[in-house]
Design a protein around this motif. Structure first.
Motif, PDB file in Angstrom:
ATOM      1  N   PHE A 290      65.300  28.990 -60.297  1.00  0.00           N
ATOM      2  CA  PHE A 290      66.582  29.554 -59.908  1.00  0.00           C
ATOM      3  C   PHE A 290      67.219  30.369 -61.037  1.00  0.00           C
ATOM      4  O   PHE A 290      66.948  30.142 -62.213  1.00  0.00           O
ATOM      5  CB  PHE A 290      67.562  28.447 -59.505  1.00  0.00           C
ATOM      6  N   THR A 292      71.250  31.487 -62.090  1.00  0.00           N
ATOM      7  CA  THR A 292      72.631  31.081 -61.781  1.00  0.00           C
ATOM      8  C   THR A 292      73.656  32.114 -62.193  1.00  0.00           C
ATOM      9  O   THR A 292      74.821  31.995 -61.821  1.00  0.00           O
ATOM     10  CB  THR A 292      72.954  29.744 -62.466  1.00  0.00           C
ATOM     11  N   GLU A 293      73.228  33.132 -62.955  1.00  0.00           N
ATOM     12  CA  GLU A 293      74.143  34.161 -63.427  1.00  0.00           C
ATOM     13  C   GLU A 293      73.741  35.523 -62.852  1.00  0.00           C
ATOM     14  O   GLU A 293      72.543  35.837 -62.782  1.00  0.00           O
ATOM     15  CB  GLU A 293      74.142  34.237 -64.953  1.00  0.00           C
ATOM     16  N   SER A 306      67.672  32.193 -54.927  1.00  0.00           N
ATOM     17  CA  SER A 306      68.824  31.572 -55.593  1.00  0.00           C
ATOM     18  C   SER A 306      70.119  31.896 -54.863  1.00  0.00           C
ATOM     19  O   SER A 306      71.017  31.061 -54.746  1.00  0.00           O
ATOM     20  CB  SER A 306      68.905  32.055 -57.047  1.00  0.00           C
ATOM     21  N   GLU A 311      72.620  28.759 -55.490  1.00  0.00           N
ATOM     22  CA  GLU A 311      72.554  28.600 -56.940  1.00  0.00           C
ATOM     23  C   GLU A 311      73.217  29.790 -57.633  1.00  0.00           C
ATOM     24  O   GLU A 311      73.772  29.670 -58.723  1.00  0.00           O
ATOM     25  CB  GLU A 311      71.084  28.475 -57.383  1.00  0.00           C
ATOM     26  N   LEU A 312      73.142  30.942 -56.994  1.00  0.00           N
ATOM     27  CA  LEU A 312      73.733  32.175 -57.512  1.00  0.00           C
ATOM     28  C   LEU A 312      74.882  32.580 -56.603  1.00  0.00           C
ATOM     29  O   LEU A 312      74.731  32.607 -55.379  1.00  0.00           O
ATOM     30  CB  LEU A 312      72.666  33.281 -57.558  1.00  0.00           C
ATOM     31  N   PRO A 314      77.718  31.024 -55.573  1.00  0.00           N
ATOM     32  CA  PRO A 314      77.809  30.001 -54.522  1.00  0.00           C
ATOM     33  C   PRO A 314      78.936  30.210 -53.526  1.00  0.00           C
ATOM     34  O   PRO A 314      78.883  29.687 -52.412  1.00  0.00           O
ATOM     35  CB  PRO A 314      78.013  28.698 -55.323  1.00  0.00           C
TER      36      PRO A 314
END
Length: 862
Positions: A290, A292-293, A306, A311-312, A314
């Motif tokens: 994943f 996340t940014e 993601s 995860e990205l 959200p």
């Protein structure tokens, strides 16, 4: 000394808070930079150094690094600005600056989306021609719910029947508007991820354009600040790691100044991803790596996975469109709402005709022509085909042919109509034979398009690149833009052109045309050399075969020769006709699946072909595919040309309804064996079967396994059986029949009913004594030859089934402990089944399907 300690404490505080500051300030870093410049803490160069960092978190870190060099006073001012923001988050100068710039970019983005979506792109739009979206858009029917997402042999051909079912069940499935896609029906569960599905040509991309058009026009019903639109065709061109921020800016450079604020404010962001089924990595998106940014680099499929899994970004809303065949690959559990595009209603088809013809009298006349043709009307429920039908009708006065009866008829006339429409003066000269050179050039162009379509269809490809040899051969050819869509994508230092036919069926038609008029050998699968395992490819070439059959038919071959100068090879025509006769005969005698051959016969529209097929037995197997109205038409066409008894008609797992049974009732009267299992048969449908049993002199074997019948339905059948007393065997395994229902059969066994199979019904061990003595009624497995034959029949179906269908069968036949079955046939059957599952697992490339197959593998290995 005291003052120095205080100043040092500011710088120390900044250092100590560094990690938390990155999280706290990432959503307002750009406006904070503006304040620091205004307070003369930062120079403009300092701001540029920070602003050029890839992503908001990297910008915050750069600001903190610069502060280290600025000293204690700068750190003190920085902390005071931060403190003001925390005390008055909506009143401070920073938010005023942000709000002003944010609003400006928001309005500019709306203007861009409005401009991009204001024109309707039809397949034959002339270069420079502008057709306003607002004038031609017709409402689409959106149905809330997970309505039939299973893979079909060919989506377009099953759609007509689905359309009618949806109209009948509208009360059960809530119809929604585009503005309601992200509104929860009960107001409790938030809707963040929406999957919009529908067959090819049904209007998925048009729905996306409608949403962008409305948003760009400041329609307030979509409560988002920004909509980011991406297509998987574009994403396919990215072959190196990237990040979501860069994906946004690829076609939205005007968002550069505020992109980080936009992504930080993700609860006001809608991301539309169009055409998941065209994504080259669609089968591997359930990722376990994943990001996340938004500024974190990864493979495109990892960024997408993601995003879908939350995860990205959200809090962002996501709308995904896809054809049904690919939806099983979407990460499990991430979708909040399933929406099916059900195309046009009857009224909307009329509306489309009115908008297309722009003349009420002409539109009414053309609509009456289409309504009088069942095939045309069925296709008109699909927006893309509604346009094709209108295009044909518009040119029909010049085509000189009769009303189309088959899919091939429609596409042949569509080909000629598009050529006329796109370059009228030149095309008329070519088509009328006035300029031999121009006519030859036209034929050459069609053949080059056909070669491209054929080669890529055999390779399962729908996207073609400018570097491809067959694409390069089209350079400079006339009319190419009529039939190929072009997408231009730009990368640093390079421009990539990607081509595709506007619709998969158009590619299949051109491929068949090329095969018919050249010396190109028929595909191996058509030669009958494919192995059983290769035959389970979900009908990849089914429509190609049907188009080929229709093109080599005498009427279409003559039409193409007259209109385009394209002549079918006589040898290939005769060879193909003999093949249809041979295959029809073989399938009827063996009971093999025959549906596609029936369609090929139907496309020919030559009764002599059916009469030439003289099978010793007439067994028609069209099982395991949801039948559309066109499927029934093809089946009726063949059987109405035959005479006498139909030894077997297998409609197992076809979704047959009461209305369909009524439609084919005259054929049912001719059947000796009728198999209707794995269909959801209500009382009305059972009554049709009962009506047949009361008058038929032929029907001897009836199969109703797993058809959801209960005692009431069985009583209706019993009353009918008593009238003629012709039925010898009744198979109804896996239903809701209780012992009370079975007792109604007691006076019919053992005469005329020699065998009643009722395993896996609503039975208990405490069966009545009267049934224990009824040898004709089987409620448990035994060790006789009947069950050995049953096991062979089931295993044969499993062998030729796709993995999806295999799983459905396994759910039914694996609900009994193997160890409780001591019979030799059971040991052999389940041993063969276990090996088949292991073979499928070894070849399976879909993770989700592998998990399902492994579950049954474990059951049978116990």
């Amino acid at each position: 000394m005291v003052e120095k300690d205080v100043c040092n404490s500011c710088l120390t505080a900044v250092r100590a808070l560094r990690v938390s500051l990155v999280d706290e300030l990432e959503g307002q870093i750009d406006s904070l930079l503006d304040v620091l410049v205004t307070r003369e803490v930062f120079t403009r160069d300092d701001r540029e150094d920070a602003a050029c960092q890839p992503g908001p978190r990297a910008r915050v870190r750069k600001v903190l690094d610069i502060l280290e060099c600025k000293g204690e006073e700068a750190a003190g001012i920085f902390l005071s600005v931060r403190s003001l923001q925390r005390q008055h988050p909506k009143e401070g100068n920073t938010d005023q600056l942000q709000s002003k710039e944010y609003y400006k970019v928001k309005q500019k983005h709306k203007d861009v989306l409005r401009r991009r979506s204001e024109s309707m792109l039809f397949y034959n739009t002339r270069h420079g021609e502008k057709i306003l979206f607002s004038e031609y858009y017709v409402n689409l029917q959106l149905v809330d719910g997970h309505q039939g997402l299973e893979i079909k042999r060919h989506e377009v051909l099953t759609f007509g029947q689905k359309r009618l079912c949806l109209q009948q069940k509208s009360a059960a499935h809530r119809k929604i508007q585009p503005a309601e896609l992200f509104s929860s029906a009960n107001g409790i569960r938030p809707i963040k991820k929406v999957l919009v599905t529908g067959v090819a040509g049904i209007g998925k991309t048009i729905l996306v354009q409608k949403m962008l058009f409305d948003f760009g026009g400041n329609e307030d019903h979509l409560a988002f600040d920004f909509i980011i639109h991406m297509t998987f065709r574009d994403l396919n061109l990215i072959d190196k790691p990237t990040n979501f921020r860069e994906l946004v800016l690829r076609k939205n450079r005007h968002l550069a100044k505020e992109v980080d604020n936009i992504l930080a404010n993700d609860n006001k962001l809608l991301i539309i991803l169009d055409g998941f089924d065209e994504f080259r990595n669609y089968a591997s998106c359930d990722v376990d790596v994943f990001v996340t940014e938004p500024d974190e680099d990864a493979e495109v499929k990892e960024v997408f996975g993601s995003l879908m899994l939350g995860e990205l970004l959200p809090n962002a809303s996501v709308m995904l469109t896809s054809r049904p065949a690919a939806v099983n690959h979407i990460p499990v559990g991430c979708i909040d709402r399933y929406v099916l595009i059900a195309g046009f209603s009857f009224d909307e088809v009329q509306d489309f005709f009115a908008r297309y013809f722009q003349d009420d009298t002409l539109a009414d006349r053309m609509f009456k022509v289409a309504s009088a043709n069942d095939l045309m009307l069925t296709l008109c429920y699909i927006p893309a085909f509604c346009y094709i039908v209108c295009c044909i009708l518009k040119e029909s006065k010049d085509l000189g042919g009769e009303s189309p009866k088959t899919m091939t008829d429609i596409y042949v006339q569509y080909l000629v109509a598009l050529l006329r429409s796109h370059a009228q003066a030149r095309a008329e000269a070519c088509l009328q034979g006035q300029t031999a050179g121009a006519a030859q050039q036209l034929s050459d162009t069609v053949l080059k398009l056909g070669r491209l379509a054929f080669q890529k269809l055999m390779e399962h490809q729908t996207l073609f690149y400018s570097t491809d040899r067959d694409v390069a051969a089209l350079d400079g050819c006339s009319f190419v833009s009529t039939f190929l869509d072009k997408t231009v994508t730009q990368e640093p230092g390079c421009t990539e052109e990607v081509f595709s036919f506007p619709h998969l069926t158009v590619q299949e038609f051109f491929a068949a045309l090329y095969c018919a008029v050249t010396d190109q050998p028929l595909p191996d699968a058509l030669q009958g050399t494919a192995s059983p395992s290769e035959a389970t490819d979900n009908g990849h070439l089914d429509l190609f075969y049907r188009f080929l059959s229709g093109i080599v038919s005498k009427r279409n071959a003559h039409f193409l020769s007259r209109q385009l100068g394209l002549r079918c090879h006589e040898e290939k025509v005769e060879s193909y006709r003999h093949k249809i006769i041979r295959e029809l005969t073989m399938c009827c005698e063996s009971g093999a699946h025959i549906l596609n051959y029936l369609h090929c016969l139907f496309e020919q529209q030559d009764p002599s072909l059916a009469l030439a097929a003289q099978p010793q037995t007439l067994r028609v197997n069209v099982s395991d595919a949801t039948l559309s109205q066109m499927d029934y038409n093809a089946t009726k066409y063949f059987l109405n040309l035959t005479k006498g008894k139909i030894e077997e008609l297998d409609l197992t797992g076809t979704g047959v309804s009461c209305s369909a049974l009524r439609d084919i009732q005259p054929l049912l009267l001719r059947c000796e064996s009728l198999w209707l299992g794995e269909n959801n048969l209500d009382m009305d449908a059972v009554q049709v079967i009962a009506d047949v049993l009361q008058v038929s002199e032929s029907i001897t074997y009836l199969g109703l396994g797993w058809s959801n019948i209960g005692d009431e339905e069985l009583l209706a059948l019993c009353r009918a059986i008593r009238v003629k007393k012709k039925l010898k065997e009744l198979w109804m395994e896996g239903n809701r029949v209780s012992y009370r229902g079975l007792l109604s059969l007691s006076d019919l066994t053992p005469d005329p009913l020699k065998k009643v199979v009722a395993i896996w019904n609503n039975s208990t061990d405490g069966e009545p004594e009267s049934l224990c003595n009824q040898e004709s009624i089987n409620v448990n497995f035994t060790d006789d030859s009947t069950w050995e034959g049953w096991g062979q029949w089931v295993f044969k179906r499993c062998e030729v089934s796709s993995n999806d269908k295999l799983v459905m069968v396994l759910h039914k036949v694996c609900n009994v402990s193997v160890h409780c079955l001591e019979a030799q046939w059971a040991k052999t059957f389940y041993s063969q089944l276990s090996q088949l599952i292991k073979d499928r697992i070894e070849c399976c490339t879909e993770d989700d399907m592998c998990k399902k197959l492994k579950k049954f593998d474990r059951i049978l290995d116990l």
